[in-house]
Design a protein around this motif. Structure first.
Motif, PDB file in Angstrom:
ATOM      1  N   SER A   1       0.845  -1.200   0.000  1.00  0.00           N
ATOM      2  CA  SER A   1       0.000   0.000   0.000  1.00  0.00           C
ATOM      3  C   SER A   1       0.884   1.257   0.000  1.00  0.00           C
ATOM      4  O   SER A   1       1.926   1.281   0.647  1.00  0.00           O
TER       5      SER A   1
ATOM      6  N   ASP B   1       4.395   5.234   5.888  1.00  0.00           N
ATOM      7  CA  ASP B   1       3.940   6.213   6.882  1.00  0.00           C
ATOM      8  C   ASP B   1       3.351   5.512   8.096  1.00  0.00           C
ATOM      9  O   ASP B   1       3.550   5.934   9.233  1.00  0.00           O
ATOM     10  N   ALA B   2       2.638   4.384   7.840  1.00  0.00           N
ATOM     11  CA  ALA B   2       1.989   3.676   8.953  1.00  0.00           C
ATOM     12  C   ALA B   2       3.012   2.964   9.834  1.00  0.00           C
ATOM     13  O   ALA B   2       2.866   2.935  11.067  1.00  0.00           O
TER      14      ALA B   2
ATOM     15  N   SER C   1       0.481   3.761   1.650  1.00  0.00           N
ATOM     16  CA  SER C   1       0.526   4.351   3.000  1.00  0.00           C
ATOM     17  C   SER C   1       1.341   3.496   3.991  1.00  0.00           C
ATOM     18  O   SER C   1       1.452   3.852   5.167  1.00  0.00           O
TER      19      SER C   1
END
Ligand SMILES: C[S@@+](CC[C@H](N)C(=O)[O-])C[C@H]1O[C@@H](n2cnc3c(N)ncnc32)[C@H](O)[C@@H]1O
Length: 271
Positions: free
Chosen positions: A112, A117-118, A114
């Motif tokens: 993903s 960042d996660a 994201s």
């Protein structure tokens, strides 16, 4: 992460012996010393040994097993024995719930946009996966994320089935319901929807040739990228006639190193 190893063992006289710094072996030397063979059995028998060898060579202590699901590579007592910490990742919380409780767990899609960042950058020394890459539709994003998650000097290893081995070509061409039925017929004890689900496969970047994956990994920023190809599988072993023809073709492909017809590969790279 330690990058070199220096030995200063005391001698019998009590004076420390001075030994030269030992440069770490490169990835190819590690595989060679493990007895690398392009036979597919070697890949299954040595996936874990390769992880341990890379761990020890480069001092990789903080591991991320991608798509480790219910069946991670290491058992809890082995973490202490090898001096490692392993976080298991999976896209499925259901799979993670079935994994041993002793592991840290991270439920997310490794591909993903994201994910970094996660989870955070430079979090792990070593990221690896077996039989996961073929299920990821966007493998370029997966490797970008792995690069971001690894600390400098870290390593990554992916073990995956490759096109154009005939069983995997068939799996890709067949509708999911039909490939499930074929798999259940040939290997009734290996996969069933209750115990061991079959995950849809895409085979994005799943090839045994350097020409396919090396440019991508270089562009992302990896160095020392090694592809270890493997030939053969057991899918046709219960089908007399087809088995003999396929075995003969596999022997030919292996002796000529025809990368178009590998069945599995390891891709190993360092950040
Ligand atoms: C065929 S299983 C392999 C499990 C284990 N690595 C093994 O070798 O036995 C594939 C695993 O990858 C997980 N998976 C599939 N796509 C994923 C993704 N995008 N991110 C993280 N895990 C994923 C699945 O949920 C499943 O647990």
């Amino acid at each position: 992460m330690s990058m070199t190893s220096a030995n200063s063992d005391p001698t019998a006289s009590g004076t420390p012996a001075i030994r030269p710094l030992v440069a770490p072996r490169d990835i190819r030397a590690i595989a060679r010393d493990l007895g690398y063979s392009p036979d597919w059995n070697w890949s299954w028998e040595n996936y874990k040994n390769t992880i341990v060898a890379l761990t020890n060579e480069y001092g990789l202590r903080d591991h991320l097993e991608i798509g480790g699901g219910r069946d991670p590579v290491f058992q809890p007592p082995e973490l202490v024995r090898h001096g490692i910490k392993v976080t298991i990742n999976d896209i499925s919380q259901k799979e993670l719930d079935l994994a041993p409780p002793e592991f840290a767990k991270l439920c997310c899609d490794i591909a993903s946009p994201s994910t970094i960042d996660a989870i955070g950058r430079n979090r792990f020394d070593f990221a690896y996966c077996s039989m996961v890459m073929e299920h990821v539709p966007d493998v370029a994003q997966m490797w970008r994320n792995i690069h971001g998650l690894l600390a400098p000097g870290g390593a990554a290893l992916s073990f995956f089935p490759t096109l154009f081995a005939p069983p995997f070509v068939a799996n890709q061409l067949m509708p999911e319901a039909l490939s499930r039925a074929v798999l259940h017929t040939l290997f009734p004890d290996r996969r069933d929807d209750g115990g061991n689900p079959k995950f849809p496969a895409h085979y994005n970047y799943c090839r045994g040739s350097e020409a396919v994956i090396v440019p991508l990994l270089k562009e992302i920023g990896f160095r020392e990228i090694v592809v270890l190809p493997f030939y053969g599988y057991s899918y046709f072993h219960k089908l007399p006639g087809l088995r003999q023809i396929d075995d003969a073709f596999t022997r030919l492909a292996r002796s000529r190193d025809w990368r178009t017809f590998t069945s599995f590969a390891f891709v190993i790279a360092r950040k």
